[in-house]
Enzyme design. Sequence first.
Site, short mmCIF file in Angstrom:
data_model
loop_
_atom_site.label_atom_id
_atom_site.label_comp_id
_atom_site.label_asym_id
_atom_site.label_seq_id
_atom_site.Cartn_x
_atom_site.Cartn_y
_atom_site.Cartn_z
N GLU A 70 -12.75 8.43 -10.56
CA GLU A 70 -13.15 9.40 -11.77
C GLU A 70 -12.00 9.65 -12.51
O GLU A 70 -10.80 9.20 -12.25
CB GLU A 70 -13.35 10.63 -11.00
CG GLU A 70 -12.31 11.58 -10.29
CD GLU A 70 -12.73 12.81 -9.64
OE1 GLU A 70 -13.71 12.93 -9.10
OE2 GLU A 70 -11.77 13.88 -9.93
N SER A 95 0.86 -1.07 -0.04
CA SER A 95 0.07 0.02 0.07
C SER A 95 0.99 1.23 0.04
O SER A 95 1.53 1.51 -0.85
CB SER A 95 -0.95 -0.02 1.11
OG SER A 95 -1.94 0.80 1.11
N HIS A 127 -3.92 -0.74 -4.39
CA HIS A 127 -5.36 -0.75 -4.34
C HIS A 127 -5.79 -0.60 -5.84
O HIS A 127 -6.78 0.48 -5.84
CB HIS A 127 -6.04 0.29 -3.48
CG HIS A 127 -5.41 0.07 -1.99
ND1 HIS A 127 -5.61 -0.87 -1.15
CD2 HIS A 127 -4.34 0.97 -1.31
CE1 HIS A 127 -5.01 -0.94 -0.06
NE2 HIS A 127 -4.18 0.14 -0.08
#
Lengths: 282, 282
Positions: free
Chosen positions: A160, A142, A184
């Site tokens: 988006e 991460s 992710h």
Amino acid sequence: MSKRKDTKSMNDWNGGALVVIGGHEAKSPDDDRVILSAVVERTRRRDGPLLVITAATQLPDEVGQEYIGVFRDLGLDNVEQLDVRTREDANAEACETRVRAASALFFTGGDQLRITSQIGGTRFYDAMLAAFRDGLTIAGTSAGAAAISDTMVVSGSGEESFTAYGIEMAAGLGLLSGVIIDSHFAERGRIGRLLGCVAENPKNLGIGIDENTAIVVEPDRTLCVLGTGAIYIVDGSDISYTNVSEERAGRAVTIRDVRLHVLAHGDRYSLDDRVRHPHTHS
Amino acid sequence: MSKRKDTKSMNDWNGGALVVIGGHEAKSPDDDRVILSAVVERTRRRDGPLLVITAATQLPDEVGQEYIGVFRDLGLDNVEQLDVRTREDANAEACETRVRAASALFFTGGDQLRITSQIGGTRFYDAMLAAFRDGLTIAGTSAGAAAISDTMVVSGSGEESFTAYGIEMAAGLGLLSGVIIDSHFAERGRIGRLLGCVAENPKNLGIGIDENTAIVVEPDRTLCVLGTGAIYIVDGSDISYTNVSEERAGRAVTIRDVRLHVLAHGDRYSLDDRVRHPHTHS
């Protein structure tokens, strides 16, 4: 001179491997822990301990103990937390000594700016670079994955499309040059922001890594994929047009002719071949 | 013979345009309603009404009235709901007559299988195809957009990478051949599933459309982008390797050498040029 040596490009390193994880890697014995097992296997190639670096997280005790428990469960007894909370911690001689003696480092998740702002330019950092050239394995998940490259994504919307000036980046740890890593990846809908990062400077290859998925990057800059998800390689070498530098802030941008690869468990890719042979489908 | 004529490929149509919308197009007077304004403008090019087709939604009254209100607010008085809830509705002579007399159709969101299962093969459908060739404009948003192509996505996860056999498709309305459309694209993290659809058969171009974003496809199969988001064109012509047909169900797949374009408001693209000149960066 020594400083220059310590901060030179990692292109010519011939030492350790990187294990770059997209987050949420399997930790339960009920699941296939292929990713953390790879970290264990790499650690065992040398004598020192695996150090769990909790610099990124605001819960260093909990996160450190969780990982130590999982790694022990995977049969690795020689694992310790290295609890770096301040630059003073990272500049301590004891810290430097532990990094030099380690077989592998594992950067937990949290906030990548905590990693770089606490460790960048410290004795920890210099010791890590030197040991890495000498064979130290460095793993990160991460935020710990995002921090590995020269330039890292700090913030920018998922879910988006990329808008002009819609992403914040900062200098990363510089362990893998010419690459921008995002974690992710499918889960947070980050293709838009990675495309934008690459379009802003197509010298960098974008690598998006899903959760419970990792790449192991060898010293020769070939990588292999591990885990249940996919990785996305965004190659901007052939971009024929983009207006990322011209479009007004907040407006969706145009990017034409991106080359995209989706790779899954067991797939391999050469980071340098795309540079040397941009039209070869490796 | 007449049936064959009615179901022939739309490649040679020289009539109406398509307005394909990714969902959640702006409806408030406070926002720039460029997409619905384009539907109004196209409707006015002919004499008949705009018919709001509410076949996809389980709330036909509410959704129909909302769109009629918005279109009237945009200055279009000649707008009516066509409330198709059953195949019997779609086979009614009155329905056929209204479709033949319309200037434009607008398919609302909901469930794309409701559209195709109620309308496919009915008098409504045949009348729509004939009128489309004669200049009828057909618009659709969300499910109404997905239904437009030959083959449509029915279900498949967003926010995860494509897994083998991880998507359900069905026959669409066949208004735009050689294309697979996905809506709510960045917002629902659908790049993975669209890549999978294209890899399953790269003859089809994948087009992912963000919310409040649309493509207007002209009879010559060129498109123009409208709205605040982006569209993603997934061109699989150059795919050098994929294991979508071999990988076990549920496992992430490999797809190498996809060409990807991100296009924004005002950008144009020729659907046929990629076929005629696959190596031209149009």
